[in-house]
Design a protein around this motif. Sequence first.
Motif, PDB file in Angstrom:
ATOM      1  N   LEU A 102       0.836  -1.032  -0.065  1.00  0.00           N
ATOM      2  CA  LEU A 102       0.032  -0.059   0.026  1.00  0.00           C
ATOM      3  C   LEU A 102       0.869   1.222  -0.006  1.00  0.00           C
ATOM      4  N   ARG A 103       1.916   1.270   0.896  1.00  0.00           N
ATOM      5  CA  ARG A 103       2.765   2.423   0.867  1.00  0.00           C
ATOM      6  C   ARG A 103       3.433   2.581  -0.482  1.00  0.00           C
ATOM      7  N   LEU A 104       3.996   1.558  -1.136  1.00  0.00           N
ATOM      8  CA  LEU A 104       4.580   1.728  -2.465  1.00  0.00           C
ATOM      9  C   LEU A 104       3.237   2.189  -3.443  1.00  0.00           C
ATOM     10  N   GLN A 105       2.133   1.735  -3.484  1.00  0.00           N
ATOM     11  CA  GLN A 105       1.004   2.273  -4.472  1.00  0.00           C
ATOM     12  C   GLN A 105       0.842   3.555  -4.221  1.00  0.00           C
ATOM     13  N   LYS A 106       1.016   4.227  -2.605  1.00  0.00           N
ATOM     14  CA  LYS A 106       0.888   5.433  -2.624  1.00  0.00           C
ATOM     15  C   LYS A 106       1.933   6.298  -2.686  1.00  0.00           C
ATOM     16  N   ASN A 107       3.165   5.639  -3.106  1.00  0.00           N
ATOM     17  CA  ASN A 107       4.450   6.429  -3.289  1.00  0.00           C
ATOM     18  C   ASN A 107       4.925   7.164  -2.423  1.00  0.00           C
ATOM     19  N   VAL A 108       4.911   6.647  -1.000  1.00  0.00           N
ATOM     20  CA  VAL A 108       5.372   7.270  -0.034  1.00  0.00           C
ATOM     21  C   VAL A 108       6.233   6.410   0.702  1.00  0.00           C
ATOM     22  N   SER A 109       7.540   7.142   1.463  1.00  0.00           N
ATOM     23  CA  SER A 109       8.472   6.462   1.812  1.00  0.00           C
ATOM     24  C   SER A 109       8.054   5.942   3.331  1.00  0.00           C
ATOM     25  N   GLU A 110       8.857   4.991   4.054  1.00  0.00           N
ATOM     26  CA  GLU A 110       8.738   4.508   5.473  1.00  0.00           C
ATOM     27  C   GLU A 110       8.668   5.605   6.259  1.00  0.00           C
ATOM     28  N   HIS A 111       9.722   6.628   5.902  1.00  0.00           N
ATOM     29  CA  HIS A 111       9.752   7.690   6.839  1.00  0.00           C
ATOM     30  C   HIS A 111       8.706   8.735   6.993  1.00  0.00           C
ATOM     31  N   ARG A 112       8.412   8.986   5.502  1.00  0.00           N
ATOM     32  CA  ARG A 112       7.337  10.040   5.444  1.00  0.00           C
ATOM     33  C   ARG A 112       5.855   9.590   5.756  1.00  0.00           C
ATOM     34  N   MET A 113       5.720   8.244   5.823  1.00  0.00           N
ATOM     35  CA  MET A 113       4.431   7.640   6.287  1.00  0.00           C
ATOM     36  C   MET A 113       4.487   7.798   8.046  1.00  0.00           C
ATOM     37  N   ARG A 122       9.949  -6.002  13.624  1.00  0.00           N
ATOM     38  CA  ARG A 122      10.484  -5.981  15.009  1.00  0.00           C
ATOM     39  C   ARG A 122       9.105  -5.638  15.883  1.00  0.00           C
ATOM     40  N   THR A 123       8.045  -5.064  15.506  1.00  0.00           N
ATOM     41  CA  THR A 123       6.816  -5.018  15.905  1.00  0.00           C
ATOM     42  C   THR A 123       5.636  -4.975  15.190  1.00  0.00           C
ATOM     43  N   LEU A 124       4.513  -4.923  15.760  1.00  0.00           N
ATOM     44  CA  LEU A 124       3.252  -4.945  14.920  1.00  0.00           C
ATOM     45  C   LEU A 124       2.371  -3.685  15.454  1.00  0.00           C
ATOM     46  N   PRO A 125       1.645  -2.927  14.531  1.00  0.00           N
ATOM     47  CA  PRO A 125       1.000  -1.974  15.182  1.00  0.00           C
ATOM     48  C   PRO A 125      -0.059  -2.071  16.166  1.00  0.00           C
ATOM     49  N   SER A 126      -0.610  -1.592  17.036  1.00  0.00           N
ATOM     50  CA  SER A 126      -1.577  -1.765  18.121  1.00  0.00           C
ATOM     51  C   SER A 126      -3.091  -1.534  17.271  1.00  0.00           C
ATOM     52  N   MET A 127      -3.939  -1.913  17.593  1.00  0.00           N
ATOM     53  CA  MET A 127      -5.114  -1.994  16.869  1.00  0.00           C
ATOM     54  C   MET A 127      -5.603  -0.210  16.632  1.00  0.00           C
ATOM     55  N   GLN A 128      -5.391   0.563  17.372  1.00  0.00           N
ATOM     56  CA  GLN A 128      -5.684   1.931  17.124  1.00  0.00           C
ATOM     57  C   GLN A 128      -4.702   2.297  16.037  1.00  0.00           C
ATOM     58  N   GLU A 129      -3.439   2.017  16.042  1.00  0.00           N
ATOM     59  CA  GLU A 129      -2.497   2.413  14.990  1.00  0.00           C
ATOM     60  C   GLU A 129      -2.801   1.654  13.827  1.00  0.00           C
ATOM     61  N   PHE A 130      -3.273   0.501  14.013  1.00  0.00           N
ATOM     62  CA  PHE A 130      -3.953  -0.407  12.534  1.00  0.00           C
ATOM     63  C   PHE A 130      -4.821   0.354  11.910  1.00  0.00           C
ATOM     64  N   LEU A 131      -5.882   0.961  12.680  1.00  0.00           N
ATOM     65  CA  LEU A 131      -6.806   1.634  12.255  1.00  0.00           C
ATOM     66  C   LEU A 131      -6.470   2.995  11.512  1.00  0.00           C
ATOM     67  N   ALA A 132      -5.312   3.563  12.421  1.00  0.00           N
ATOM     68  CA  ALA A 132      -4.913   4.973  11.659  1.00  0.00           C
ATOM     69  C   ALA A 132      -4.023   4.715  10.392  1.00  0.00           C
ATOM     70  N   ILE A 133      -3.427   3.544  10.231  1.00  0.00           N
ATOM     71  CA  ILE A 133      -3.048   2.972   9.071  1.00  0.00           C
ATOM     72  C   ILE A 133      -3.907   3.034   8.035  1.00  0.00           C
ATOM     73  N   CYS A 134      -4.832   2.247   8.173  1.00  0.00           N
ATOM     74  CA  CYS A 134      -6.054   2.099   7.284  1.00  0.00           C
ATOM     75  C   CYS A 134      -6.779   3.388   6.674  1.00  0.00           C
ATOM     76  N   ASP A 135      -6.983   4.028   7.833  1.00  0.00           N
ATOM     77  CA  ASP A 135      -7.242   5.872   7.518  1.00  0.00           C
ATOM     78  C   ASP A 135      -6.421   6.481   6.606  1.00  0.00           C
ATOM     79  N   TYR A 136      -4.896   6.292   6.947  1.00  0.00           N
ATOM     80  CA  TYR A 136      -3.872   6.879   5.976  1.00  0.00           C
ATOM     81  C   TYR A 136      -3.917   6.482   4.689  1.00  0.00           C
ATOM     82  N   PHE A 137      -4.238   5.225   4.374  1.00  0.00           N
ATOM     83  CA  PHE A 137      -4.581   4.713   3.123  1.00  0.00           C
ATOM     84  C   PHE A 137      -5.777   4.721   2.318  1.00  0.00           C
TER      85      PHE A 137
END
Length: 110
Positions: free
Chosen positions: A13-24, A42-57
């Motif tokens: 999804l990040r590549l489709q959006k053409n955004v770097s890991e840093h920028r995201m 190294r880690t997984l997002p919390s549920m709250q962060e997962f929902l924020a990632i979905c919103d981001y995309f």
Amino acid sequence: MNAEYIRNKITQLRLQKNVSEHRMSLDLGHARSYIHGIVSGRTLPSMQEFLAICDYFEITPEQFFYENNDSVNPTLLSGLIHEANKLSEEDLGLILVLVKKIISGYPGSK
């Protein structure tokens, strides 16, 4: 479905959006290495962060886990569904017929 799927999907999804890991990471309000930590395992997002990632995309959690066709851009699909919700039932029926005609015209389609 496992943690590797989540890491790979975020990368896709990040590549489709053409955004770097840093920028995201910064866009989500985290340190610049936040997304790298997720995609490196190294880690997984919390549920709250997962929902924020979905919103981001601009997708739903359901669309995040939709794995029937990873070549489909879920953001485009979400936009199509959003716009289709504005149509009348009759117009939706016409669009469905059109989509089926388009699909049947492709070589290798069912």
